[in-house]
Design a protein around this motif. Structure first.
Motif, PDB file in Angstrom:
ATOM      1  N   ALA A   1       0.739  -1.124  -0.409  1.00 45.74           N
ATOM      2  CA  ALA A   1      -0.063  -0.053  -0.402  1.00 45.74           C
ATOM      3  C   ALA A   1       0.543   1.435   0.249  1.00 45.74           C
ATOM      4  O   ALA A   1       2.491   0.759   0.283  1.00 45.74           O
ATOM      5  CB  ALA A   1      -0.850  -0.066   1.252  1.00 45.74           C
ATOM      6  N   ILE A   2      -0.055   2.195  -0.126  1.00 41.51           N
ATOM      7  CA  ILE A   2       0.816   3.833   0.088  1.00 41.51           C
ATOM      8  C   ILE A   2       0.897   3.957   1.098  1.00 41.51           C
ATOM      9  O   ILE A   2      -0.028   4.304   1.133  1.00 41.51           O
ATOM     10  CB  ILE A   2       0.561   4.570  -1.160  1.00 41.51           C
ATOM     11  N   GLN A   3       1.774   4.186   1.986  1.00 42.46           N
ATOM     12  CA  GLN A   3       1.416   4.575   3.466  1.00 42.46           C
ATOM     13  C   GLN A   3       2.494   5.562   3.601  1.00 42.46           C
ATOM     14  O   GLN A   3       2.866   6.507   4.664  1.00 42.46           O
ATOM     15  CB  GLN A   3       1.651   3.466   4.514  1.00 42.46           C
ATOM     16  N   THR A   4       3.920   6.074   3.008  1.00 44.39           N
ATOM     17  CA  THR A   4       4.660   6.921   2.864  1.00 44.39           C
ATOM     18  C   THR A   4       4.765   7.832   1.233  1.00 44.39           C
ATOM     19  O   THR A   4       4.709   7.946   0.675  1.00 44.39           O
ATOM     20  CB  THR A   4       5.889   6.478   3.859  1.00 44.39           C
ATOM     21  N   SER A   5       6.040   8.677   1.546  1.00 42.49           N
ATOM     22  CA  SER A   5       5.909   9.337   0.708  1.00 42.49           C
ATOM     23  C   SER A   5       6.994   9.049  -0.032  1.00 42.49           C
ATOM     24  O   SER A   5       7.364   8.945  -1.197  1.00 42.49           O
ATOM     25  CB  SER A   5       7.515  11.219   1.068  1.00 42.49           C
ATOM     26  N   ASP A   6       8.193   7.783   0.441  1.00 42.91           N
ATOM     27  CA  ASP A   6       8.872   5.992  -0.359  1.00 42.91           C
ATOM     28  C   ASP A   6       8.215   5.974  -1.422  1.00 42.91           C
ATOM     29  O   ASP A   6       8.727   5.536  -2.956  1.00 42.91           O
ATOM     30  CB  ASP A   6       9.810   5.760   0.322  1.00 42.91           C
ATOM     31  N   ASN A   7       7.242   5.779  -0.432  1.00 45.92           N
ATOM     32  CA  ASN A   7       6.350   4.420  -1.408  1.00 45.92           C
ATOM     33  C   ASN A   7       5.538   5.461  -2.250  1.00 45.92           C
ATOM     34  O   ASN A   7       5.022   4.875  -3.334  1.00 45.92           O
ATOM     35  CB  ASN A   7       4.606   4.412  -0.209  1.00 45.92           C
ATOM     36  N   GLU A   8       4.647   7.522  -2.257  1.00 43.42           N
ATOM     37  CA  GLU A   8       4.623   7.126  -3.623  1.00 43.42           C
ATOM     38  C   GLU A   8       5.552   8.098  -4.727  1.00 43.42           C
ATOM     39  O   GLU A   8       5.218   7.474  -5.739  1.00 43.42           O
ATOM     40  CB  GLU A   8       3.525   8.780  -2.857  1.00 43.42           C
ATOM     41  N   HIS A   9       6.568   7.781  -3.940  1.00 46.46           N
ATOM     42  CA  HIS A   9       7.416   8.509  -4.847  1.00 46.46           C
ATOM     43  C   HIS A   9       8.150   7.124  -5.441  1.00 46.46           C
ATOM     44  O   HIS A   9       8.149   7.329  -6.720  1.00 46.46           O
ATOM     45  CB  HIS A   9       9.110   8.830  -3.565  1.00 46.46           C
ATOM     46  N   LEU A  10       7.969   5.557  -5.469  1.00 45.55           N
ATOM     47  CA  LEU A  10       8.335   4.771  -6.182  1.00 45.55           C
ATOM     48  C   LEU A  10       7.194   4.592  -7.166  1.00 45.55           C
ATOM     49  O   LEU A  10       7.059   3.377  -8.300  1.00 45.55           O
ATOM     50  CB  LEU A  10       8.555   3.532  -5.157  1.00 45.55           C
ATOM     51  N   ALA A  11       5.842   4.499  -6.792  1.00 46.90           N
ATOM     52  CA  ALA A  11       4.666   4.407  -7.733  1.00 46.90           C
ATOM     53  C   ALA A  11       4.604   5.425  -8.734  1.00 46.90           C
ATOM     54  O   ALA A  11       4.372   4.457 -10.144  1.00 46.90           O
ATOM     55  CB  ALA A  11       3.592   4.914  -6.968  1.00 46.90           C
ATOM     56  N   LYS A  12       4.850   6.011  -8.449  1.00 49.51           N
ATOM     57  CA  LYS A  12       5.304   7.454  -9.866  1.00 49.51           C
ATOM     58  C   LYS A  12       6.194   7.014 -10.345  1.00 49.51           C
ATOM     59  O   LYS A  12       5.709   7.326 -11.602  1.00 49.51           O
ATOM     60  CB  LYS A  12       4.589   9.226  -8.608  1.00 49.51           C
ATOM     61  N   LEU A  13       7.614   6.860  -9.851  1.00 48.70           N
ATOM     62  CA  LEU A  13       8.188   6.489 -10.694  1.00 48.70           C
ATOM     63  C   LEU A  13       8.421   5.163 -11.896  1.00 48.70           C
ATOM     64  O   LEU A  13       8.818   5.240 -12.607  1.00 48.70           O
ATOM     65  CB  LEU A  13       9.541   5.683  -9.820  1.00 48.70           C
ATOM     66  N   MET A  14       7.484   4.644 -11.152  1.00 46.73           N
ATOM     67  CA  MET A  14       7.637   2.923 -10.831  1.00 46.73           C
ATOM     68  C   MET A  14       6.205   3.414 -12.295  1.00 46.73           C
ATOM     69  O   MET A  14       6.166   2.435 -13.634  1.00 46.73           O
ATOM     70  CB  MET A  14       7.436   1.431 -10.625  1.00 46.73           C
ATOM     71  N   ARG A  15       5.108   3.888 -11.937  1.00 46.35           N
ATOM     72  CA  ARG A  15       4.337   4.190 -13.321  1.00 46.35           C
ATOM     73  C   ARG A  15       4.668   4.757 -14.463  1.00 46.35           C
ATOM     74  O   ARG A  15       4.761   4.459 -15.264  1.00 46.35           O
ATOM     75  CB  ARG A  15       3.015   4.854 -12.519  1.00 46.35           C
ATOM     76  N   ALA A  16       6.218   5.539 -14.137  1.00 47.17           N
ATOM     77  CA  ALA A  16       6.284   6.795 -15.553  1.00 47.17           C
ATOM     78  C   ALA A  16       7.626   4.897 -16.493  1.00 47.17           C
ATOM     79  O   ALA A  16       7.637   5.496 -17.169  1.00 47.17           O
ATOM     80  CB  ALA A  16       7.272   7.503 -14.713  1.00 47.17           C
TER      81      ALA A  16
END
Ligand code: SF4
Ligand code: SF4
Length: 319
Positions: A67-82
């Motif tokens: 899940a997305i619970q931290t700013s690091d999780n969010e950064h990686l979610a956006k990075l892997m999406r791109a």
């Protein structure tokens, strides 16, 4: 055609999905012949910078769990999406929020209070809490920010496919990888690696009429090994859960807790489970109905164990 480039990432989760991918067993040899791992921190030592330097959409498929619970999780979610052509929410945490999502019953302050001060095993006399930056002799260290609310992967970035399960079972993981290898994926947005109906359809237990006079926890009764567990007063979520695991838990004598998420066409698994239970309570007497319902020890953990962030409720209101 060159080899497929695949990636994996582990955000807020227990790590079980990473281990579960190895349940494909000897198929891993087949996978290695057609695919190269280009990023998967739990398996191979890659750095974030390695991925940041890759051209956009240069990874064929990323299995993203957690899940997305931290700013690091969010950064990686956006990075892997791109960087990924196909982004898969792999496992219940990425798909629905799962166990980390139960933090949505509180907020950062409440979670930190419990974890860093109140638990019986905590010794923290200086009342130290996690900081987002910290000065050390070598310079300033930055740590991820912990969010108030847990989100699913699809609440953060666009997701192509969803694989349910806590964790997904091995044969379903291989079915997904095989579909990717053969280019036979269904339309984007689909749930893959599972069926469409409810778990009861693949459960071997016999079903008769469902009437609940009492609700039990698994250790409180010795259940009949052949009969439907829900009919015996054990809250089995099979009636509100997608088929796909092979009814592993009811076959082993334990009620399904719902990790495969809602069946096709159901938006809110908890609401479906709750309404199903309410409809089979065998009483017209409000006092008796309340007594039966009061015996459910942990209503949120029972009905929304895996799906609170993805539900209509999403989180509790903190005033
Ligand atoms: S035991 Fe659970 S999964 Fe099996 S038939 Fe009953 S409710 Fe459905
Ligand atoms: S029976 Fe339910 S809880 Fe158990 S693995 Fe299957 S879907 Fe998950």
């Amino acid at each position: 055609m060159g080899k497929l480039k695949i990636a994996g990432y582990w955000a807020s989760s227990c790590g079980g999905c990473e281990i579960a991918t190895l349940e494909i067993g000897e198929k891993i040899v087949e996978l290695a012949q057609v695919a190269d791992i280009v990023f998967w921190p739990a398996l191979v030592d890659f750095k974030y910078q390695d991925v940041e330097k890759m051209p956009d959409k240069s990874i064929d498929v990323c299995l993203f769990n957690g899940a997305i619970q931290t700013s690091d999780n969010e950064h990686l979610a956006k990075l892997m999406r791109a960087k990924s052509k196909v982004l898969v929410a792999y496992g219940s945490c990425a798909y629905e929020g799962c166990i980390p999502g139960l933090a949505n019953m509180s907020n950062r302050e409440g979670v930190f209070q419990r974890v860093y001060f109140d638990t019986e095993s905590t010794v923290n006399p200086n009342k130290i809490l996690p900081q987002t930056s910290c000065k050390v002799p070598e310079g300033e260290l930055e740590l991820p920010e912990f969010y108030d609310t847990v989100r699913t992967l699809a609440q953060t970035v666009e997701v192509d496919y969803f694989v349910p399960g806590c964790p997904p079972v091995g044969k379903q993981t291989w079915a997904v990888l095989e579909a990717i290898i053969q280019g036979k994926l269904p339309p984007p947005g689909s749930v893959v690696g599972a069926g469409r109906q409810i778990l009861c359809e693949e459960c071997p237990r016999t079903r008769e009429e469902k009437k609940l006079k009492a609700i039990y926890r698994p250790h409180e009764i010795i259940a009949d090994p052949e009969k439907c567990l829900l009919e015996q007063g054990l809250l089995c979520a099979g009636i509100a859960t997608r088929e796909g695991c092979g009814a592993l838990c009811p076959k082993a004598g334990m009620p399904c807790t719902g990790c495969y998420g809602p069946p096709e066409g159901v938006n809110d698994q908890g609401a479906r489970f709750l309404s199903a239970v309410a409809s089979i309570i065998d009483s017209d007497d409000p006092v008796e109905i309340n007594r039966i319902l009061d015996s459910i020890r942990d209503p949120v953990g029972t009905f929304y164990r895996y799906s609170l962030p993805n539900s209509i409720l999403k989180r509790s209101v903190i005033r």
